[in-house]
Design a protein around this motif. Structure first.
Motif, PDB file in Angstrom:
ATOM      1  N   VAL A 150       0.897  -1.161   0.000  1.00  0.00           N
ATOM      2  CA  VAL A 150       0.000   0.000   0.000  1.00  0.00           C
ATOM      3  C   VAL A 150       0.929   1.203   0.000  1.00  0.00           C
ATOM      4  O   VAL A 150       1.447   1.580   1.048  1.00  0.00           O
ATOM      5  CB  VAL A 150      -0.885   0.047   1.269  1.00  0.00           C
ATOM      6  N   ARG A 206       0.713   4.100   2.574  1.00  0.00           N
ATOM      7  CA  ARG A 206       1.037   3.880   3.984  1.00  0.00           C
ATOM      8  C   ARG A 206       2.340   3.118   4.151  1.00  0.00           C
ATOM      9  O   ARG A 206       2.738   2.819   5.279  1.00  0.00           O
ATOM     10  CB  ARG A 206      -0.108   3.143   4.671  1.00  0.00           C
ATOM     11  N   ILE A 260       3.125   0.066   3.672  1.00  0.00           N
ATOM     12  CA  ILE A 260       3.128  -1.245   4.323  1.00  0.00           C
ATOM     13  C   ILE A 260       3.075  -2.333   3.261  1.00  0.00           C
ATOM     14  O   ILE A 260       2.438  -2.176   2.219  1.00  0.00           O
ATOM     15  CB  ILE A 260       1.954  -1.430   5.325  1.00  0.00           C
ATOM     16  N   ILE A 270       1.779  -5.726   2.085  1.00  0.00           N
ATOM     17  CA  ILE A 270       0.702  -6.673   2.343  1.00  0.00           C
ATOM     18  C   ILE A 270       1.178  -8.085   1.995  1.00  0.00           C
ATOM     19  O   ILE A 270       0.870  -9.043   2.678  1.00  0.00           O
ATOM     20  CB  ILE A 270      -0.532  -6.297   1.506  1.00  0.00           C
ATOM     21  N   GLU A 296      -4.931 -17.135   8.616  1.00  0.00           N
ATOM     22  CA  GLU A 296      -5.926 -16.344   9.324  1.00  0.00           C
ATOM     23  C   GLU A 296      -6.327 -15.111   8.512  1.00  0.00           C
ATOM     24  O   GLU A 296      -5.611 -14.693   7.607  1.00  0.00           O
ATOM     25  CB  GLU A 296      -5.360 -15.883  10.675  1.00  0.00           C
ATOM     26  N   SER A 297      -7.444 -14.539   8.902  1.00  0.00           N
ATOM     27  CA  SER A 297      -7.945 -13.349   8.226  1.00  0.00           C
ATOM     28  C   SER A 297      -6.879 -12.255   8.185  1.00  0.00           C
ATOM     29  O   SER A 297      -6.221 -11.992   9.183  1.00  0.00           O
ATOM     30  CB  SER A 297      -9.179 -12.854   8.982  1.00  0.00           C
ATOM     31  N   GLY A 298      -6.696 -11.662   7.035  1.00  0.00           N
ATOM     32  CA  GLY A 298      -5.767 -10.539   6.913  1.00  0.00           C
ATOM     33  C   GLY A 298      -4.349 -10.934   6.551  1.00  0.00           C
ATOM     34  O   GLY A 298      -3.486 -10.072   6.437  1.00  0.00           O
ATOM     35  N   CYS A 299      -4.083 -12.224   6.343  1.00  0.00           N
ATOM     36  CA  CYS A 299      -2.703 -12.625   6.076  1.00  0.00           C
ATOM     37  C   CYS A 299      -2.322 -12.381   4.620  1.00  0.00           C
ATOM     38  O   CYS A 299      -1.162 -12.530   4.246  1.00  0.00           O
ATOM     39  CB  CYS A 299      -2.487 -14.087   6.443  1.00  0.00           C
ATOM     40  N   GLY A 300      -3.291 -12.010   3.764  1.00  0.00           N
ATOM     41  CA  GLY A 300      -2.945 -11.640   2.392  1.00  0.00           C
ATOM     42  C   GLY A 300      -3.373 -12.659   1.351  1.00  0.00           C
ATOM     43  O   GLY A 300      -2.902 -12.609   0.217  1.00  0.00           O
ATOM     44  N   LYS A 301      -4.298 -13.526   1.694  1.00  0.00           N
ATOM     45  CA  LYS A 301      -4.735 -14.543   0.738  1.00  0.00           C
ATOM     46  C   LYS A 301      -5.435 -13.902  -0.455  1.00  0.00           C
ATOM     47  O   LYS A 301      -5.112 -14.179  -1.617  1.00  0.00           O
ATOM     48  CB  LYS A 301      -5.695 -15.537   1.422  1.00  0.00           C
ATOM     49  N   MET A 352      -5.283 -10.827  -1.486  1.00  0.00           N
ATOM     50  CA  MET A 352      -4.389  -9.965  -2.262  1.00  0.00           C
ATOM     51  C   MET A 352      -3.490 -10.799  -3.168  1.00  0.00           C
ATOM     52  O   MET A 352      -3.142 -10.368  -4.273  1.00  0.00           O
ATOM     53  CB  MET A 352      -3.538  -9.093  -1.330  1.00  0.00           C
ATOM     54  N   GLU A 409     -12.345 -17.926  -1.127  1.00  0.00           N
ATOM     55  CA  GLU A 409     -13.327 -18.291  -0.109  1.00  0.00           C
ATOM     56  C   GLU A 409     -14.711 -18.504  -0.730  1.00  0.00           C
ATOM     57  O   GLU A 409     -15.680 -17.850  -0.340  1.00  0.00           O
ATOM     58  CB  GLU A 409     -13.432 -17.197   0.968  1.00  0.00           C
ATOM     59  N   LEU A 432       0.007  -5.065  10.274  1.00  0.00           N
ATOM     60  CA  LEU A 432       1.032  -5.029   9.227  1.00  0.00           C
ATOM     61  C   LEU A 432       1.998  -3.863   9.394  1.00  0.00           C
ATOM     62  O   LEU A 432       3.132  -3.923   8.930  1.00  0.00           O
ATOM     63  CB  LEU A 432       0.369  -4.947   7.852  1.00  0.00           C
TER      64      LEU A 432
HETATM   65  N1  LIG Z   1      -6.691  -0.579   0.984  1.00  0.00           N
HETATM   66  C1  LIG Z   1      -5.921  -1.120   1.940  1.00  0.00           C
HETATM   67  N2  LIG Z   1      -5.115  -0.336   2.661  1.00  0.00           N
HETATM   68  C2  LIG Z   1      -4.341  -0.882   3.625  1.00  0.00           C
HETATM   69  N3  LIG Z   1      -4.317  -2.177   3.938  1.00  0.00           N
HETATM   70  C3  LIG Z   1      -5.114  -2.992   3.251  1.00  0.00           C
HETATM   71  C4  LIG Z   1      -5.973  -2.515   2.223  1.00  0.00           C
HETATM   72  N4  LIG Z   1      -6.653  -3.554   1.732  1.00  0.00           N
HETATM   73  C5  LIG Z   1      -6.254  -4.627   2.416  1.00  0.00           C
HETATM   74  N5  LIG Z   1      -5.340  -4.304   3.335  1.00  0.00           N
HETATM   75  C6  LIG Z   1      -4.631  -5.214   4.257  1.00  0.00           C
HETATM   76  O1  LIG Z   1      -4.036  -6.207   3.492  1.00  0.00           O
HETATM   77  C7  LIG Z   1      -3.971  -7.386   4.246  1.00  0.00           C
HETATM   78  C8  LIG Z   1      -4.289  -8.563   3.397  1.00  0.00           C
HETATM   79  O2  LIG Z   1      -5.641  -8.511   3.027  1.00  0.00           O
HETATM   80  P1  LIG Z   1      -6.362  -9.737   2.349  1.00  0.00           P
HETATM   81  O3  LIG Z   1      -7.715  -9.259   1.953  1.00  0.00           O
HETATM   82  O4  LIG Z   1      -5.506 -10.296   1.286  1.00  0.00           O
HETATM   83  O5  LIG Z   1      -6.479 -10.748   3.543  1.00  0.00           O
HETATM   84  P2  LIG Z   1      -7.126 -12.175   3.524  1.00  0.00           P
HETATM   85  O6  LIG Z   1      -6.048 -13.121   3.906  1.00  0.00           O
HETATM   86  O7  LIG Z   1      -7.833 -12.412   2.262  1.00  0.00           O
HETATM   87  O8  LIG Z   1      -8.132 -12.092   4.732  1.00  0.00           O
HETATM   88  P3  LIG Z   1      -9.642 -12.589   4.851  1.00  0.00           P
HETATM   89  O9  LIG Z   1      -9.573 -14.003   5.316  1.00  0.00           O
HETATM   90  O10 LIG Z   1     -10.213 -11.682   5.888  1.00  0.00           O
HETATM   91  O11 LIG Z   1     -10.280 -12.428   3.504  1.00  0.00           O
HETATM   92  C9  LIG Z   1      -4.899  -7.202   5.422  1.00  0.00           C
HETATM   93  O12 LIG Z   1      -4.140  -7.123   6.588  1.00  0.00           O
HETATM   94  C10 LIG Z   1      -5.585  -5.916   5.162  1.00  0.00           C
HETATM   95  O13 LIG Z   1      -5.757  -5.205   6.361  1.00  0.00           O
END
Ligand SMILES: Nc1ncnc2c1ncn2[C@@H]1O[C@H](COP(=O)(O)OP(=O)(O)OP(=O)(O)O)[C@@H](O)[C@H]1O
Ligand code: SF4
Ligand SMILES: [Mg+2]
Lengths: 305, 313
Positions: B14, B17, B19, B21, B40-45, B47, B170, B269
């Protein structure tokens, strides 16, 4: 959908009846028309004669019944000011107002919608920022003030356009521009925010992932969705046209309904004021009803229930 | 078997910011194979999926690494046939278009079918994904369908592209259990039928176990372990993978061990711990764990993990 539209139609009628009644009562309760119309030193006999002549000495329910029955026959009484039929007094001003409001409305759509779309699509670029700066300016300056600025610039300073009257097409330019700019600003702002909202929806990401060309996504996938809330806003703008004419027309001495309404209010010409309010209300109700119908037509969630 | 997709040192950021991902992940996928991404949720799957499909959202950019497809080598710049289905099918379908419009325009775009041909193929696809009275459904809108039916529609739409790779992010999370099972079964069948590769994302190891050949475990934007699914489930090497498996509720009545939750929570992150990102939650952590991120190393056949102290088999 038929049930939905029927329900909205009945509601429109109810709103119209309610408003006409309310306006009638409020106008009777605020101020004595005889006092306003006649000179200050008119004697009690003169006042009484005036009241009797116009039926103002009767009870309010009686006057109301009379009014409604006559109005349904197209008879809105006679102007206190010059004794002409109210119907004629109002009707002769309608075309003047339509010329300005309809052209301003169309112009504001032609400017506002593409400007809003471009600003949304080119979000956070110089284009977006200048469109939005223009829109904020156009929207936050009161429209009569904008009118005065236009008069100053184009009529007084540059001397290219007439400032008041309605004898030539040139006379319509400044009122139309004032009106259109204000409304275009509102439409552009809302178009932009609505489209940005739609573009953030998952189905747009899905459409793009599917390889649909960018402008196809905008035109066929995003805009039909944005159109649904836009109808409401555009209806709002349309509904404000007649009210706005009361602000703008006097600035340009444009002899339409708006100026007529302001004059009639100033002189206390009750029958004319009343007929105009009924007309404004009917217009508003008709716009709202069209918005409801369009909303249903554009939105499958209502259409296909 | 030929390699369909190769992802090398992928970094997704991103920029606003600053960071990361996704922080340097590697994997490859053979044609016809299924890769499961779990974490887990948010690990970047998600993305990772978006980066592969080249549809990262606004404000998120791939700043490093490569995503290459088989054709790039021989056929030049031919666009790979990737289709994607999403977690929330109903909001991924355009509410103002009919199911028929959705499928027929896709059939035109991907296969050049028009008019009656497109309509008949749309009906066939709907029937294939298990929607009854398919012909009469073409005029329906997504809001008239259940989530499960909409997911079937999305799958039918994906099939219209005749994809070599289907990315399913998912696909069953928003559905009830029986519907989940049906959709998973459908995906299994379609995979066998069409020979397409599948990348399936889930935080549910059960889903991964059922569909995937290989699995990759993600934590804080990194792949920390990858192995054939059976191997991963039986011999997880990374303590995080092990913990994920331990906290899976078991439906085996013989298994009396209660699920064990992972202590602590996923770090943010923008304040990732130094070294191995898992060390604050790891029972095996040592000094070196908090100094440098462990390189990925083989721990078995086609089995790699990024850990200084992998769990012994
Ligand atoms: N626009 C954004 N700005 C900043 N961080 C972001 C943005 N979009 C996503 N993130 C961060 O990117 C990380 C990865 O997101 P991602 O959607 O790939 O997670 P995920 O593994 O698919 O989680 P979930 O199981 O909740 O779907 C997360 O920590 C999220 O907070
Ligand atoms: S590297 Fe160290 S902290 Fe990280 S998982 Fe392995 S043992 Fe735990
Ligand atoms: Mg996700």
């Amino acid at each position: 959908m038929t049930a939905f539209i029927l329900a909205r139609f009945l509601r429109a009628i109810a709103v119209l009846v309610f408003t006409v009644t309310l306006v009638f009562i409020v106008l009777r309760l605020t101020g004595d028309p005889a006092q306003q119309m006649l000179s200050d030193n008119a004697g009690p006999e003169a006042l009484a004669a005036f009241n009797e002549k116009w039926g103002l000495d009767r009870s309010i329910p009686e006057q109301y019944l009379y009014y409604v029955v006559n109005a349904l026959r197209g008879d809105f009484g006679v102007s206190f000011a010059d004794g002409r039929e109210v119907f004629t007094v109002v009707a002769e001003r309608i075309p003047k107002t339509l010329v300005v409001t309809v052209s301003a409305f169309i112009l504001s759509l032609l400017i506002g919608i593409p400007a809003g779309i471009l600003a949304a699509v080119r979000r956070e670029t110089a284009l977006d920022k200048s469109v939005m700066a223009g829109a904020v300016l156009g929207y936050s300056v009161p429209n009569f003030l904008l009118g005065l600025v236009f008069i100053f610039v184009f009529a007084v300073w540059l001397r290219v356009l007439p400032s008041s009257g309605s004898s030539t097409w040139n006379h319509a330019v400044l009122p139309v521009a004032t009106f259109a700019l204000f409304n275009a600003a509102a439409i552009a702002r809302f178009m932009r925010s609505t489209l940005i909202d739609v573009l953030g929806q998952p189905y747009i990401a899905a459409a793009r992932a599917d390889g649909i060309p960018y402008w196809d996504v905008i035109l066929r996938h995003a805009l039909p969705n944005a159109a649904i809330p836009m109808v409401t806003t555009i209806g709002f703008v349309a509904g404000g046209l007649l009210g706005g004419s009361a602000l703008i027309e006097p600035v340009f001495a444009w002899p339409g309904l708006g100026s007529g309404f302001v004059n009639a209010t100033n002189t206390g010409d009750l029958p004319v004021v009343q007929a105009m309010i009924v007309l404004f209300t009917a217009f508003m109700v008709a716009i709202n009803f069209s918005v409801d119908v369009l909303y249903a037509v554009l939105n499958p969630k209502i259409r296909k229930h | 078997m030929s390699t369909l997709l190769t992802v090398r040192d992928l970094v997704v950021e991103v920029p606003a910011r600053n960071i990361k991902i996704i922080d340097g992940i590697n994997f490859s996928l053979d044609s016809g194979q299924t890769l499961g991404l779990v974490g887990e949720s948010g690990c970047g799957k998600s993305m990772t999926c978006y980066a592969v499909a080249d549809m990262l959202p606004r404000g998120i950019a791939r700043i490093g690494g490569s995503v290459t497809f088989e054709q790039d080598a021989g056929g030049g710049r031919a666009t790979p046939k990737i289709a994607m289905i999403f977690q929330d099918p109903t909001s991924s379908l355009n509410p103002v278009h009919t199911i028929g419009y959705y499928l027929e325009t896709a059939l035109y775009r991907h296969q050049g079918l028009k008019g009656m041909d497109a309509r008949m193929e749309a009906v066939r696809l709907l029937e294939r994904v298990g929607i009854d009275r398919a012909a009469s459904r073409l005029r329906a809108y997504p809001h008239q369908f259940s989530g499960g039916m909409n997911q079937r529609v999305m799958i039918a739409h994906a099939l219209a592209a005749k994809p070599q790779l289907l990315i399913a992010d998912e696909p069953t999370t928003a559905l009830d259990v029986t519907m989940q099972a049906q959709i998973l079964h459908l995906l299994e069948e379609l995979k066998a039928e069409t020979g397409m590769a599948l990348m399936i994302v889930s935080h549910d190891l059960g889903v991964i176990a059922r569909l995937a050949d290989r699995a990759a475990v993600m934590y804080c934007g990194k792949i920390v372990e990858t192995a054939p699914v059976a191997e991963l489930l039986q011999r997880p090497a990374h303590p995080y993978a092990r913990a994920l498996i331990d906290c899976m509720p078991s439906i085996d009545p013989q298994d009396l061990d209660p699920p064990v939750p992972i202590p602590g929570s996923v770090p943010l992150l923008d304040s990732l711990p130094e070294g191995c990102h898992f060390h604050p939650r790891c029972l095996r952590a040592s000094v070196e764990c908090s100094a440098h991120f462990p390189a990925s190393a083989a721990v078995g056949l086609a089995h790699e993990a990024s850990c200084y102290h992998p769990v012994a088999a």
